[in-house]
Write a protein that holds these residues in place. Structure first.
Motif, mmCIF file in Angstrom:
data_model
loop_
_atom_site.group_PDB
_atom_site.id
_atom_site.type_symbol
_atom_site.label_atom_id
_atom_site.label_comp_id
_atom_site.label_asym_id
_atom_site.label_seq_id
_atom_site.Cartn_x
_atom_site.Cartn_y
_atom_site.Cartn_z
ATOM 1 N N LYS A 1 0.867 -1.395 -0.017
ATOM 2 C CA LYS A 1 -0.098 0.019 -0.073
ATOM 3 C C LYS A 1 0.862 1.224 -0.075
ATOM 4 O O LYS A 1 0.614 2.355 -0.579
ATOM 5 C CB LYS A 1 -1.056 0.004 1.244
ATOM 6 C CG LYS A 1 -2.006 -1.050 1.120
ATOM 7 C CD LYS A 1 -2.820 -0.899 2.452
ATOM 8 C CE LYS A 1 -3.844 -1.976 2.430
ATOM 9 N NZ LYS A 1 -4.680 -1.866 3.742
ATOM 10 N N ARG A 2 1.957 1.282 0.654
ATOM 11 C CA ARG A 2 2.774 2.602 0.743
ATOM 12 C C ARG A 2 3.524 2.557 -0.573
ATOM 13 O O ARG A 2 3.473 3.736 -1.085
ATOM 14 C CB ARG A 2 3.865 2.161 1.731
ATOM 15 C CG ARG A 2 3.627 2.181 3.147
ATOM 16 C CD ARG A 2 3.484 3.623 3.786
ATOM 17 N NE ARG A 2 3.715 3.787 5.183
ATOM 18 C CZ ARG A 2 3.187 4.904 5.672
ATOM 19 N NH1 ARG A 2 2.420 5.679 5.125
ATOM 20 N NH2 ARG A 2 3.045 4.808 7.196
ATOM 21 N N TYR A 3 4.000 1.453 -0.982
ATOM 22 C CA TYR A 3 5.239 1.891 -2.275
ATOM 23 C C TYR A 3 4.511 1.245 -3.600
ATOM 24 O O TYR A 3 5.281 1.547 -4.615
ATOM 25 C CB TYR A 3 6.437 1.196 -1.953
ATOM 26 C CG TYR A 3 7.074 1.822 -0.632
ATOM 27 C CD1 TYR A 3 7.436 3.051 -0.493
ATOM 28 C CD2 TYR A 3 6.751 0.877 0.706
ATOM 29 C CE1 TYR A 3 7.872 3.550 0.620
ATOM 30 C CE2 TYR A 3 7.374 1.424 1.873
ATOM 31 C CZ TYR A 3 7.902 2.681 1.555
ATOM 32 O OH TYR A 3 8.370 3.345 2.943
ATOM 33 N N MET B 1 5.920 0.155 12.765
ATOM 34 C CA MET B 1 6.812 1.268 11.709
ATOM 35 C C MET B 1 6.112 1.587 10.542
ATOM 36 O O MET B 1 5.899 2.875 10.025
ATOM 37 C CB MET B 1 8.267 1.114 12.142
ATOM 38 C CG MET B 1 8.775 1.019 13.363
ATOM 39 S SD MET B 1 10.674 0.710 13.136
ATOM 40 C CE MET B 1 11.165 2.132 12.111
ATOM 41 N N ALA B 2 5.820 0.378 9.784
ATOM 42 C CA ALA B 2 5.380 0.483 8.440
ATOM 43 C C ALA B 2 3.814 1.079 8.512
ATOM 44 O O ALA B 2 3.503 1.677 7.522
ATOM 45 C CB ALA B 2 5.369 -0.946 7.792
ATOM 46 N N PRO C 1 0.296 6.301 0.802
ATOM 47 C CA PRO C 1 1.291 5.900 -0.323
ATOM 48 C C PRO C 1 2.410 6.799 0.014
ATOM 49 O O PRO C 1 2.176 7.984 0.249
ATOM 50 C CB PRO C 1 0.479 5.934 -1.499
ATOM 51 C CG PRO C 1 -0.637 7.002 -1.287
ATOM 52 C CD PRO C 1 -1.076 7.048 0.131
ATOM 53 N N ARG C 2 3.513 6.325 -0.597
ATOM 54 C CA ARG C 2 4.773 6.999 -0.708
ATOM 55 C C ARG C 2 5.207 6.953 -2.223
ATOM 56 O O ARG C 2 4.936 5.867 -2.781
ATOM 57 C CB ARG C 2 5.599 6.673 0.268
ATOM 58 C CG ARG C 2 5.300 6.912 1.786
ATOM 59 C CD ARG C 2 5.300 8.204 2.151
ATOM 60 N NE ARG C 2 4.755 8.696 3.350
ATOM 61 C CZ ARG C 2 5.325 8.942 4.674
ATOM 62 N NH1 ARG C 2 6.514 8.452 4.609
ATOM 63 N NH2 ARG C 2 4.956 8.971 5.592
ATOM 64 N N LEU C 3 6.185 7.532 -2.652
ATOM 65 C CA LEU C 3 7.125 7.368 -3.699
ATOM 66 C C LEU C 3 7.435 5.947 -3.883
ATOM 67 O O LEU C 3 7.970 5.341 -2.689
ATOM 68 C CB LEU C 3 8.268 8.224 -3.880
ATOM 69 C CG LEU C 3 7.843 9.827 -4.335
ATOM 70 C CD1 LEU C 3 8.956 10.908 -4.044
ATOM 71 C CD2 LEU C 3 7.427 9.879 -5.967
ATOM 72 N N GLN D 1 -0.572 8.588 -9.811
ATOM 73 C CA GLN D 1 -1.513 7.743 -10.051
ATOM 74 C C GLN D 1 -2.113 6.873 -8.900
ATOM 75 O O GLN D 1 -3.178 6.716 -8.547
ATOM 76 C CB GLN D 1 -1.170 6.542 -11.274
ATOM 77 C CG GLN D 1 -1.172 7.297 -12.569
ATOM 78 C CD GLN D 1 -0.643 6.174 -13.714
ATOM 79 O OE1 GLN D 1 -0.652 5.218 -13.293
ATOM 80 N NE2 GLN D 1 -0.041 6.799 -14.841
ATOM 81 N N ARG D 2 -0.989 6.494 -7.988
ATOM 82 C CA ARG D 2 -1.461 5.479 -6.848
ATOM 83 C C ARG D 2 -1.970 6.792 -5.828
ATOM 84 O O ARG D 2 -2.953 6.201 -5.227
ATOM 85 C CB ARG D 2 -0.254 4.827 -6.222
ATOM 86 C CG ARG D 2 0.345 3.766 -6.938
ATOM 87 C CD ARG D 2 1.243 3.111 -6.377
ATOM 88 N NE ARG D 2 2.706 3.631 -6.386
ATOM 89 C CZ ARG D 2 3.286 4.022 -5.089
ATOM 90 N NH1 ARG D 2 2.472 3.821 -3.709
ATOM 91 N NH2 ARG D 2 4.337 4.658 -5.195
#
Length: 264
Positions: free
Chosen positions: A18-20, A39-40, A203-205, A230-231
């Motif tokens: 989901k983050r990346y 942490m995530a 989300p992150r880069l 987009q994400r």
């Protein structure tokens, strides 16, 4: 490397995707999986329950946070626990666009202290020979390390936080409110309290844009930004209420936010 098949590993992989935007391999036999998952899952909160946070707990978290690494053992960080209602009101008036500051059970200000180390030279009657940017850079980095340590310590106890960089919009006023000595610089505020709801991760880069091996070179920022836009829009769309305006791209939002000069 064999991939971990434990349920907690599946949960960690899901959160990181989901983050990346892509799957990450989780090696087997990791000892700190619960901490890595916590942490995530880190998110900032801007709403708090009415439950108070005891001063003793705040001081304990500060003690753990100040155990962070410190440049050359110089210990150039101070934490101000702002409890006085009048001072809190004055600080909140500097950033009225953040109403959650007024409701937060705890407001802390993390400061880079460039004064104490220099005072060692005054005590010994010696000139301070390194009066340049590093004297500001070192305590500022240390203050950031301590604040992140505090966020992690708070999260371990079930507390939630929100860093406030906007206090730097008015450093002179904040200096007067907190009676900061010369060379003690406010780096960021931190609101803290008990949560009222869970929040989904933002989300992150992608890691292809931000994690590098051996060298950075000239990255393909356009591809990374387009993919993340987009994400980002997709994630925002899923969380919007019906009939809400369509979300904008991350790159458009950030460019508009910083189109005007700030903090000159």
């Amino acid at each position: 490397v064999q991939t971990c098949a434990l349920p907690i590993c599946s949960e960690l992989r899901s959160v990181l995707e989901k983050r990346y935007g892509h799957d990450l391999e989780i090696p087997q036999d990791l000892q700190g999986l619960p901490e890595l998952l916590r942490m995530a899952n880190q998110t900032s909160h801007r709403a708090w329950s009415s439950q108070q946070v005891s001063p003793a707990l705040v001081k304990l978290l500060a003690a753990c946070a100040l155990s962070a690494p410190t440049k050359s053992f110089l210990q150039q960080v101070d934490i101000v626990d702002v409890r006085d209602p009048q001072r809190r009101h004055q600080i909140h008036s500097l950033v009225p666009a953040m109403p959650w500051m007024a409701d937060a059970p705890v407001l802390l200000v993390f400061c880079a202290n460039g004064r104490r180390f220099r005072h060692l030279f005054e005590r010994q009657g010696k000139p301070f020979t390194n009066n340049h940017l590093d004297g500001f850079f070192n305590p500022t980095v240390d203050a950031a390390l301590v604040m992140m340590n505090f966020i992690n310590a708070a999260s371990a106890e079930g507390l939630v936080t929100c860093p406030i960089s906007m206090i730097r919009n008015a450093p002179q006023q904040l200096k007067a409110i907190l009676e900061l000595p010369e060379l003690v610089v406010p780096v960021a505020g931190l609101c803290m309290g008990w949560p009222v709801q869970e929040r989904s991760v933002n989300p992150r880069l992608g890691l292809d844009a931000t994690f590098h091996v051996d060298r950075i070179g000239l990255p393909d920022d356009d591809t990374a930004i387009d993919e993340f836009d987009q994400r980002y829009v997709a994630a925002r769309t899923r969380s919007l209420a019906p009939d809400s305006p369509a979300p904008r791209a991350w790159s458009d939002e950030r460019a508009e936010q910083y189109a005007k000069p700030q903090r000159a």
